[in-house]
Design an enzyme around this catalytic site. Structure first.
Site, PDB file in Angstrom:
ATOM      1  CG  ASP A 149      26.437  42.566  68.155  1.00 29.59           C
ATOM      2  OD1 ASP A 149      27.038  42.920  67.118  1.00 29.59           O
ATOM      3  OD2 ASP A 149      25.884  43.378  68.918  1.00 29.59           O
ATOM      4  CD  GLU A 168      25.427  48.546  65.997  1.00 30.02           C
ATOM      5  OE1 GLU A 168      25.203  49.754  65.826  1.00 30.02           O
ATOM      6  OE2 GLU A 168      24.551  47.754  66.361  1.00 30.02           O
TER       7      GLU A 168
END
Ligand code: NAG
Ligand code: NAG
Ligand code: ZN
Length: 594
Positions: free
Chosen positions: A180, A247
């Site tokens: 991400d 994350e």
């Protein structure tokens, strides 16, 4: 990297802030630049002679100094020497490979994989669906990896690749990264030199969100694996790749579930070591330092809530809930935590590495640091010097920041309650319980003064025989308090073989990439993260956790643009990352000591 973060991206929920991602926590840069500025200013008032002693004192004290920041030997593959040479000295230097690498990373950037705070469940919140095309992309970009490694999807979008080695008795290597990226603020799209999801290559830099944080890591790992497989490499030791997908939003769906899967599949303490995103390498005081994060600070959001009788505001009490809360919060700010630079902490080790190897470190600081190994007085002197850099100071100590406040509903109604949230980042040598105890004690007298019953972290500290005007409650705001991470062993001892392997690999890659042009080489120093990476969930997998990107950021640092507009990575730096992962995989494969 809080100073550079886009405030608009700061979330309300715990540990989901950009400021906590690995990339945002480059203390090295801030120490270098800010300390340099501070000391430059200071130096103007110091006798000029201090500047003439630098190299002299480094030589005289060499033995002493070296012991404070021992450097493992450079490590290159021997069993796989031919393969390694062919790749890192051959293929990776070609235009063909450059084009390939640029396309690999550019293609990854072109699939937007933004993770947002407070996302709904997978299958419910449509924003997760962005990760499907990213998986498709990886499948098409890395055919050898997908033909050779086994792939398990965890919680739909988490990826675990296992590259099975021939010797099952060896502990596998775990390489982590995240799929991400921080969302692009739509208001800032026009400020991007190249559109944020273009993956545009201008001949030098690859542009776009995620080009460095952290698609460079993920793509760097896969590119090394793809190339090694193409060359016929078959690992002796298993290699596991674990890629989270939120994350930047605390890893609640990604790494937390990956951890469960990895523990169930491999068990506790089963990996030789783990490398995830984190510290980079850069110039500091005339020396290049690589700074793997060997710890992370802890985290606690303390909710401070005051309740008191409501009523009409025409007949007010001397203090309303809001007034009392204000007094409590002012008391917090008047009593910050006292940071202490303690021997053995990662930041102390970092300071020792500066003292030992940085030719341009101001001499008084160097002297204080050298003496500080034995003298408490010198330690305090060094501390005073170093704490003039507020970033260094913040990384050492427990910090507090009042980040949320709420209370009152109407101007003519007394507020029945008011609350605020104090955000703490906990020093690596402190603990959650120490912070809870500190805050509890801090407000005790004021609770008495305002005639409030007092409950702190579930414990009622009030006197049963008394009646109270109101209530004060301290609690872990979201139940998400996190202890400081265990410290990864470093140095030259037997407990630090993985550190030696990593450091040796960093040195080999650095030297190789420069063709030996920099005779000072790179110094590998322990460092820490002020924020938390996906590794917060991986502590049980191995005591040897490193947060490190082999990413050269020079004097200024690319991370100026990470999490904000114009994120990019130099293509050359990206190639060097691939060289690093290749060398790391080969070195680890043939190691008999980890
Ligand atoms: C704590 O104890 C005091 C005194 O017995 C009481 O007034 C108060 O309501 C208690 N608080 C909570 C949260 O139970
Ligand atoms: C505290 O408040 C209670 C309830 O209003 C009251 O009965 C008590 O006298 C107060 N105590 C003090 C010390 O003011
Ligand atoms: Zn990251």
């Amino acid at each position: 990297m809080s100073p550079f973060r886009n405030e608009k991206e700061e979330p309300l929920l715990p540990s989901s802030s950009p400021s906590q991602s690995a990339r945002k926590t480059r203390f090295t840069f801030r120490v270098a630049v800010l300390l340099a500025i501070t000391l430059f200013v200071t130096a103007r008032y110091l006798p000029s002679c201090i500047h003439s002693h630098f190299s002299g004192s480094l030589e005289v004290e060499d033995g002493v100094l070296e012991a404070q920041c021992p450097q493992p030997d450079t490590l290159v593959p021997s069993k796989n020497a031919d393969l390694w040479n062919e790749l890192v000295k051959g293929d990776y230097k070609t235009k063909v490979f450059l084009d390939r690498a640029v396309e690999w990373l550019g293609g990854a950037v072109r699939v937007p994989t933004e993770s947002f705070d407070k996302m709904g469940d997978i299958g419910v919140d449509p924003r997760w669906e962005a990760f499907g095309p990213f998986h498709d992309y990886l499948l098409s970009a890395y055919p050898q990896v997908h033909a050779t490694l086994s792939l398990t999807k965890v919680n739909t979008y988490g990826l675990v690749y296992e590259w099975k080695g021939t010797d099952e008795s060896l502990k596998p290597l775990l390489l982590a990264a995240h799929e991400d990226v921080v969302p692009v603020n739509p208001d800032t799209v026009s400020e991007w030199e190249h559109p944020p999801f273009s993956g545009f290559f201008d001949g030098e830099k690859i542009w776009g969100r995620g080009s460095s944080d952290d698609k460079s890591g993920l793509i760097g790992i896969l590119s090394a694996a793809e190339t090694l497989i193409e060359k016929g490499f078959k690992p002796t030791r298993s290699i596991v790749l674990a890629f989270g997908f939120d994350e930047e939003a605390s890893g609640l769906f990604g790494a937390s579930q990956l951890a469960v899967h990895l523990l169930a599949t491999y068990g506790e303490n089963t990996f030789a070591f783990l490398v995830d995103e984190g510290g980079d390498y850069m110039n500091e005081f005339g020396q290049t330092y690589a700074t793997p994060g060997i710890a992370e600070k802890g985290y606690l959001d303390v909710r401070v809530e005051v309740e008191s009788p409501g009523g009409h505001s025409s007949v007010p009490p001397p203090h309303t809930s809001i007034g009392i809360l204000s007094a409590l919060l002012v008391h917090y700010e008047s009593n910050p935590y006292t940071p202490r630079l303690n021997r053995g902490t990662p930041m102390y080790l970092k300071a020792q590495c500066l003292a030992s190897h940085a030719p341009e470190l101001p001499s008084p600081l160097r002297t204080a640091l050298i003496k500080s190994t034995k003298s408490d007085k010198a330690l305090r002197e060094a501390e005073t010097y170093l704490f003039s850099d507020k970033f260094f100071k913040s990384l050492v100590g427990t910090t507090q920041a009042i980040d949320l406040i709420q209370g009152g509903v109407k101007t003519n109604a007394l507020p029945e309650s008011a609350w605020g949230v104090v955000n703490h980042r906990i020093a690596t040598d402190s603990s959650l319980s120490e912070v809870k105890e500190h805050d509890t004690n801090l407000l005790f007298d004021l609770a008495q003064k305002f005639n409030l019953s007092y409950t702190a972290f579930g414990e009622n500290l009030s006197d049963d025989s008394k009646a109270y005007y109101g209530k004060l409650t301290l609690s872990d705001a979201w139940g998400a308090g996190l202890s400081p991470a265990p410290i990864t062993p470093t140095g030259l001892g037997d407990d630090a073989k993985p550190f030696q392997l990593l450091a040796g690999t960093i040195k080999a890659t650095y030297d190789l990439h420069r063709g030996g042009d920099d005779d000072k080489g790179v110094v590998v120093s322990p460092g820490i993260m002020s924020g938390n990476t996906d590794t917060r969930y991986y502590w049980k997998l191995t005591p040897h956790i490193f947060r490190y990107n082999h990413h050269f950021t020079g004097d200024t640092g690319f991370f100026k643009t990470v999490h904000t507009v114009n994120e990019y990575i130099e293509a050359d730096a990206f190639i060097e990352m691939i060289q690093f992962f290749t060398t790391l995989i080969l070195n680890t494969d043939e190691s008999t000591v980890v």
